[in-house]
Write a protein that holds these residues in place. Structure first.
Motif, PDB file in Angstrom:
ATOM      1  N   VAL A 237       0.861  -1.207   0.000  1.00 34.25           N
ATOM      2  CA  VAL A 237       0.000   0.000   0.000  1.00 34.25           C
ATOM      3  C   VAL A 237       0.885   1.241   0.000  1.00 34.25           C
ATOM      4  CG1 VAL A 237      -1.695   1.339   1.313  1.00 34.25           C
ATOM      5  CG2 VAL A 237      -1.969  -1.143   1.117  1.00 34.25           C
ATOM      6  N   ASP A 238       1.938   1.224   0.823  1.00 41.74           N
ATOM      7  CA  ASP A 238       2.855   2.361   0.892  1.00 41.74           C
ATOM      8  C   ASP A 238       3.518   2.612  -0.471  1.00 41.74           C
ATOM      9  OD1 ASP A 238       4.249   4.436   2.271  1.00 41.74           O
ATOM     10  OD2 ASP A 238       6.021   3.157   2.317  1.00 41.74           O
ATOM     11  N   LYS A 239       3.922   1.542  -1.155  1.00 38.95           N
ATOM     12  CA  LYS A 239       4.578   1.682  -2.470  1.00 38.95           C
ATOM     13  C   LYS A 239       3.611   2.279  -3.496  1.00 38.95           C
ATOM     14  CE  LYS A 239       8.271  -0.038  -3.450  1.00 38.95           C
ATOM     15  NZ  LYS A 239       9.620   0.586  -3.413  1.00 38.95           N
TER      16      LYS A 239
ATOM     17  N   THR B 280       3.020   8.867  -3.707  1.00 40.33           N
ATOM     18  CA  THR B 280       2.857  10.306  -3.977  1.00 40.33           C
ATOM     19  C   THR B 280       1.693  10.932  -3.194  1.00 40.33           C
ATOM     20  OG1 THR B 280       1.436   9.778  -5.858  1.00 40.33           O
ATOM     21  CG2 THR B 280       3.787  10.073  -6.323  1.00 40.33           C
ATOM     22  N   TYR B 281       0.997  10.137  -2.391  1.00 40.29           N
ATOM     23  CA  TYR B 281      -0.160  10.675  -1.655  1.00 40.29           C
ATOM     24  C   TYR B 281       0.307  11.303  -0.343  1.00 40.29           C
ATOM     25  CZ  TYR B 281      -3.214   7.578  -4.510  1.00 40.29           C
ATOM     26  OH  TYR B 281      -3.863   6.922  -5.526  1.00 40.29           O
ATOM     27  N   PHE B 282      -0.195  12.502  -0.038  1.00 38.89           N
ATOM     28  CA  PHE B 282       0.051  13.090   1.292  1.00 38.89           C
ATOM     29  C   PHE B 282      -1.075  12.705   2.243  1.00 38.89           C
ATOM     30  CE2 PHE B 282       2.323  16.159  -1.499  1.00 38.89           C
ATOM     31  CZ  PHE B 282       3.603  15.903  -1.020  1.00 38.89           C
ATOM     32  N   THR B 283      -2.285  12.653   1.702  1.00 35.45           N
ATOM     33  CA  THR B 283      -3.443  12.249   2.509  1.00 35.45           C
ATOM     34  C   THR B 283      -4.158  11.130   1.759  1.00 35.45           C
ATOM     35  OG1 THR B 283      -4.892  13.803   1.395  1.00 35.45           O
ATOM     36  CG2 THR B 283      -3.821  14.595   3.370  1.00 35.45           C
ATOM     37  N   LEU B 284      -4.727  10.214   2.495  1.00 39.32           N
ATOM     38  CA  LEU B 284      -5.513   9.174   1.821  1.00 39.32           C
ATOM     39  C   LEU B 284      -6.529   8.581   2.778  1.00 39.32           C
ATOM     40  CD1 LEU B 284      -4.367   6.035   2.632  1.00 39.32           C
ATOM     41  CD2 LEU B 284      -2.462   6.839   1.299  1.00 39.32           C
TER      42      LEU B 284
ATOM     43  N   SER C  15       3.756   5.902   7.538  1.00 40.68           N
ATOM     44  CA  SER C  15       4.190   7.062   8.325  1.00 40.68           C
ATOM     45  C   SER C  15       4.409   8.248   7.384  1.00 40.68           C
ATOM     46  CB  SER C  15       5.480   6.728   9.080  1.00 40.68           C
ATOM     47  OG  SER C  15       6.440   6.269   8.166  1.00 40.68           O
ATOM     48  N   GLY C  16       4.091   9.424   7.885  1.00 39.55           N
ATOM     49  CA  GLY C  16       4.274  10.618   7.060  1.00 39.55           C
ATOM     50  C   GLY C  16       3.050  10.956   6.213  1.00 39.55           C
ATOM     51  N   LYS C  17       2.045  10.076   6.212  1.00 38.68           N
ATOM     52  CA  LYS C  17       0.809  10.371   5.467  1.00 38.68           C
ATOM     53  C   LYS C  17      -0.320  10.649   6.458  1.00 38.68           C
ATOM     54  CE  LYS C  17       1.488   7.524   1.299  1.00 38.68           C
ATOM     55  NZ  LYS C  17       2.860   7.061   1.427  1.00 38.68           N
ATOM     56  N   GLN C  18      -1.236  11.499   6.055  1.00 40.57           N
ATOM     57  CA  GLN C  18      -2.449  11.697   6.874  1.00 40.57           C
ATOM     58  C   GLN C  18      -3.469  10.669   6.399  1.00 40.57           C
ATOM     59  OE1 GLN C  18      -3.231  15.969   6.318  1.00 40.57           O
ATOM     60  NE2 GLN C  18      -3.357  16.043   8.548  1.00 40.57           N
ATOM     61  N   VAL C  19      -3.867   9.797   7.301  1.00 39.28           N
ATOM     62  CA  VAL C  19      -4.734   8.685   6.905  1.00 39.28           C
ATOM     63  C   VAL C  19      -6.081   8.779   7.610  1.00 39.28           C
ATOM     64  CG1 VAL C  19      -4.975   6.170   6.842  1.00 39.28           C
ATOM     65  CG2 VAL C  19      -2.710   7.196   6.574  1.00 39.28           C
ATOM     66  N   LYS C  20      -7.145   8.712   6.814  1.00 39.61           N
ATOM     67  CA  LYS C  20      -8.506   8.576   7.353  1.00 39.61           C
ATOM     68  C   LYS C  20      -8.889   7.134   7.114  1.00 39.61           C
ATOM     69  CE  LYS C  20     -11.409  12.652   7.060  1.00 39.61           C
ATOM     70  NZ  LYS C  20     -12.294  13.418   6.207  1.00 39.61           N
ATOM     71  N   SER C  21      -9.385   6.447   8.131  1.00 36.14           N
ATOM     72  CA  SER C  21      -9.683   5.038   7.894  1.00 36.14           C
ATOM     73  C   SER C  21     -11.058   4.641   8.410  1.00 36.14           C
ATOM     74  CB  SER C  21      -8.600   4.159   8.501  1.00 36.14           C
ATOM     75  OG  SER C  21      -8.293   4.587   9.792  1.00 36.14           O
TER      76      SER C  21
ATOM     77  N   VAL D  21     -20.148   5.223   4.121  1.00 37.80           N
ATOM     78  CA  VAL D  21     -18.792   5.782   3.968  1.00 37.80           C
ATOM     79  C   VAL D  21     -18.646   6.387   2.571  1.00 37.80           C
ATOM     80  CG1 VAL D  21     -17.724   4.157   5.579  1.00 37.80           C
ATOM     81  CG2 VAL D  21     -17.809   3.580   3.180  1.00 37.80           C
ATOM     82  N   ASP D  22     -17.779   7.375   2.488  1.00 39.31           N
ATOM     83  CA  ASP D  22     -17.449   7.947   1.175  1.00 39.31           C
ATOM     84  C   ASP D  22     -16.497   7.000   0.464  1.00 39.31           C
ATOM     85  OD1 ASP D  22     -18.907  10.295   1.521  1.00 39.31           O
ATOM     86  OD2 ASP D  22     -17.273  11.233   2.642  1.00 39.31           O
ATOM     87  N   PRO D  23     -16.479   7.030  -0.870  1.00 42.35           N
ATOM     88  CA  PRO D  23     -15.518   6.203  -1.603  1.00 42.35           C
ATOM     89  C   PRO D  23     -14.085   6.489  -1.142  1.00 42.35           C
ATOM     90  CG  PRO D  23     -17.160   7.071  -3.101  1.00 42.35           C
ATOM     91  CD  PRO D  23     -17.396   7.742  -1.778  1.00 42.35           C
ATOM     92  N   ALA D  24     -13.261   5.446  -1.057  1.00 43.68           N
ATOM     93  CA  ALA D  24     -11.916   5.554  -0.477  1.00 43.68           C
ATOM     94  C   ALA D  24     -10.824   5.497  -1.547  1.00 43.68           C
ATOM     95  CB  ALA D  24     -11.723   4.438   0.542  1.00 43.68           C
ATOM     96  N   ASP D  25      -9.636   5.978  -1.172  1.00 42.30           N
ATOM     97  CA  ASP D  25      -8.457   5.924  -2.056  1.00 42.30           C
ATOM     98  C   ASP D  25      -7.866   4.524  -2.105  1.00 42.30           C
ATOM     99  OD1 ASP D  25      -8.074   8.820  -2.628  1.00 42.30           O
ATOM    100  OD2 ASP D  25      -7.791   8.938  -0.458  1.00 42.30           O
ATOM    101  N   VAL D  26      -8.013   3.809  -0.989  1.00 44.66           N
ATOM    102  CA  VAL D  26      -7.432   2.463  -0.871  1.00 44.66           C
ATOM    103  C   VAL D  26      -8.455   1.563  -0.186  1.00 44.66           C
ATOM    104  CG1 VAL D  26      -5.658   1.077   0.306  1.00 44.66           C
ATOM    105  CG2 VAL D  26      -5.023   3.257  -0.736  1.00 44.66           C
ATOM    106  N   ILE D  27      -8.611   0.359  -0.736  1.00 44.06           N
ATOM    107  CA  ILE D  27      -9.422  -0.669  -0.057  1.00 44.06           C
ATOM    108  C   ILE D  27      -8.481  -1.812   0.289  1.00 44.06           C
ATOM    109  CG2 ILE D  27     -11.421  -2.220  -0.249  1.00 44.06           C
ATOM    110  CD1 ILE D  27     -12.470   0.485  -0.905  1.00 44.06           C
ATOM    111  N   VAL D  28      -8.529  -2.269   1.537  1.00 48.71           N
ATOM    112  CA  VAL D  28      -7.803  -3.500   1.896  1.00 48.71           C
ATOM    113  C   VAL D  28      -8.831  -4.470   2.446  1.00 48.71           C
ATOM    114  CG1 VAL D  28      -5.582  -2.384   2.380  1.00 48.71           C
ATOM    115  CG2 VAL D  28      -7.213  -2.663   4.233  1.00 48.71           C
TER     116      VAL D  28
END
Length: 327
Positions: free
Chosen positions: A108-110, A114-118, A139-145, A182-189
């Motif tokens: 996911v990190d890789k 380029t994302y600062f927030t996700l 680390s270093g990213k703002q993450v909403k989960s 929920v709103d659509p997300a940048d990443v689904i795991v």
């Protein structure tokens, strides 16, 4: 000298055993209760005797949560949950193997370099072990989960797990295959729940419903995940290796081809699983969208044993190379 993870697990374990006895509940429920106590620094259960309260407080005071890393907290809590699941064996109470959760976090990190927030959604969040393992790698990213699960005990454990690691995860107690809040997300795991979905009426709202009888839950979870992914979002699924060998797999192929680009398929080492039938792979998709594009060639590999450091380093090098060619 015991490791920080062992020290913390011992406190979870000893205090859960006291609460299990006092509250006449399962060990797993007691783990959730003791995690909540530890987070608040107090014994919150009124029915606990004064003597046990003293014992519990002494245990809680023997450690300072601030001195542990999130990963140490996650792993210690996970050990307690795994112990509880051994006696509380319901088939859907399975935890994503630790090495796999960490590896998905690395991927996911890789992919989101380029994302600062996700925003991340796990539609089958369970105890949030996979979700927090992934967040800890970002680390270093703002993450909403966001996490969704139908099982209230697992969700309570997820809530405590997130609190102890100070992750503000929004959790929803509901059937994950109904409309989500929920709103659509940048990443689904998602470690796909494998099996049949009992609610035929709800399944009828999906393209991947079975023609007759119950539908495959894992197929519906893939379709639901694509629905709740933003355009260009990445989806990371833990899939059974038999995913594409069923009588329904034609429809699944069509949906994946129409809606997404396949980015990769990484087969996990068979040594991780009790038998070959249970073996799984990590399946990586990108939802189509304005800036999404198919890779020149998908990332396909058989992963070595995670304990084989040299082979794993060679594999990481291969993955790095793939990214430098594709990105």
């Amino acid at each position: 000298m015991s490791s920080p993870i062992e020290r913390l697990f011992t406190v979870f374990d000893h205090t859960a055993l006291v609460l299990q006895e006092e509250l006449k509940c399962s060990y797993l429920e007691a783990v959730a209760e003791t995690g909540e106590n530890l987070f608040h620094g107090d014994v919150l259960q009124e029915e606990v005797s004064e003597l046990s309260k003293k014992r519990l407080k002494k245990e809680y005071e023997s450690i300072q949560l601030e001195s542990f890393t999130n990963e140490q907290i996650r792993k210690a809590f996970q050990l307690a949950v795994l112990k509880g699941m051994k006696e509380h064996t319901q088939p859907h109470h399975q935890m994503t193997p630790d090495a796999v959760a960490l590896f998905i976090g690395y991927l996911v990190d890789k992919f989101t370099k380029t994302y600062f927030t996700l925003s991340i959604l796990d539609p089958a969040v369970g105890t949030a072990n996979l979700l927090t393992a992934v967040i800890n790698q970002l680390s270093g990213k703002q993450v909403k989960s966001y996490g969704v699960d139908v099982d209230d005990l697992l969700l309570q454990l997820a809530y405590v797990n997130a609190n102890l690691q100070k992750h503000p995860i929004q959790l929803f107690h509901q059937d994950s295959l109904r409309p989500l809040f929920v709103d659509p997300a940048d990443v689904i795991v998602c470690d796909l729940p494998v099996g049949y979905y009992p609610n035929d009426e709800q399944a009828s709202h999906f393209r991947l419903k079975a023609e007759k009888g119950h539908s495959y839950a894992h197929y519906l979870f893939i379709e639901q995940s694509i629905r709740y992914a933003k355009e260009g979002a990445y989806l990371f699924f833990l899939i059974p290796n038999s995913l594409f060998t069923t009588d329904q797999s034609g429809k699944l192929h069509e949906l994946i081809k129409e809606e997404t680009f396949i980015q990769g398929l990484l087969q996990l080492p068979l040594s991780l699983f009790k038998n070959e039938k249970a073996a799984k792979s990590i399946f990586i998709l990108q939802k189509k969208g304005e800036h999404a594009k198919a890779p020149k060639k998908a990332l396909l590999a058989e992963l070595p044993r995670f304990s084989n450091k040299e082979a794993m380093q060679a594999m990481m090098h291969k993955i790095d190379q793939w990214f430098s060619e594709e990105r």
